[in-house]
Design a protein around this motif. Structure first.
Motif, PDB file in Angstrom:
ATOM      1  N   LEU A  49      16.911  15.958  17.257  1.00 33.10           N
ATOM      2  CA  LEU A  49      17.902  16.467  18.585  1.00 33.10           C
ATOM      3  C   LEU A  49      18.162  16.167  19.651  1.00 33.10           C
ATOM      4  O   LEU A  49      19.074  16.865  20.823  1.00 33.10           O
ATOM      5  N   TYR A 117      10.998  19.623  14.731  1.00 34.05           N
ATOM      6  CA  TYR A 117      12.479  19.751  15.481  1.00 34.05           C
ATOM      7  C   TYR A 117      13.572  18.802  14.667  1.00 34.05           C
ATOM      8  O   TYR A 117      14.191  18.157  15.152  1.00 34.05           O
ATOM      9  N   GLY A 120      16.334  20.343  15.673  1.00 33.24           N
ATOM     10  CA  GLY A 120      16.840  19.946  17.306  1.00 33.24           C
ATOM     11  C   GLY A 120      18.184  20.450  17.094  1.00 33.24           C
ATOM     12  O   GLY A 120      18.741  20.659  18.653  1.00 33.24           O
TER      13      GLY A 120
END
Length: 213
Positions: A49, A117, A120
């Motif tokens: 992320l 994620y 991400g």
């Protein structure tokens, strides 16, 4: 090295299971490697992320070692978010169904559900980045629901209700932190990166001021 190879296989297996909407994705890896697999999934998710916010590191001219520290902090932050979300699941299972579920029982399933994620870093893509972020959030919700079903053992409908309410509560907490006067995330970013903490909003504000001159 054989242990490392087996661990990587378990880690990637749990991620692949979660990404493909499998059920009980955290059960077998956790039995083999304890907490290492779910914790690893969550930390790598946080790092990915932050890589998706690479422009943020670039405009702040964050150095190499500070970048590594910022990535590690992002990974630990996602791990903490997962712990809070698992706590909400445990609390909701008791509040809605009077069924006491221990935090450490649901935590592995919640952490492994952060597998989407891992993608991400795609948030960095122009134009499509915000849409990718929304898709990953919903993907995480679905992965968490399916991961929790065998753990909660209370039917798909109840598991979905608990997962959805916990997910919404976590989104609310994130929004409150984002808009809080303390600017907690920006303060942590400044501390860890050693930068002025410029954001995309700051650059846009500067650009608008320049246009008005």
């Amino acid at each position: 090295m054989s242990w490392l190879g087996a661990f990587l296989d378990a880690l990637l297996g749990a991620v692949g299971c979660s990404l493909s909407f499998g059920t009980g994705c955290a059960l077998r890896p956790t039995a083999s490697f304890g907490w290492a697999v779910p914790i690893g999934v969550a930390i790598i998710a946080g790092i990915s992320l932050m890589l998706g916010q690479w422009a943020l590191l670039a405009i702040n001219r964050v150095g190499r070692w500070r970048t590594l520290l910022t990535l590690a902090t992002s990974g630990l932050g996602t791990l903490c978010t997962g712990v809070v979300e698992a706590g909400l699941v445990a609390l909701l299972s008791w509040a809605l169904l009077q069924d006491r579920v221990r935090l450490w029982v649901v935590l592995p399933a919640v952490l492994v559900a952060y597998a989407p994620y891992w993608l991400g870093f795609l948030v960095v893509l122009p134009y499509t980045g915000p849409g990718v972020a929304r898709v990953l959030k919903v993907w995480h919700l679905l992965a968490m629901w399916l991961g929790l079903r065998p753990v909660l053992d209370m039917g798909g409908g109840y598991s979905l209700l608990i997962a959805a309410v916990a997910w919404l509560a976590q989104q609310g907490i994130d929004a409150l932190i984002e808009r809080a006067p303390m600017h907690l995330r920006e303060r942590v970013f400044k501390l860890v990166s050693g930068s002025a903490g410029l954001t995309g909003r700051d650059l846009m504000s500067s650009a608008r001021l320049g246009d008005h001159r």
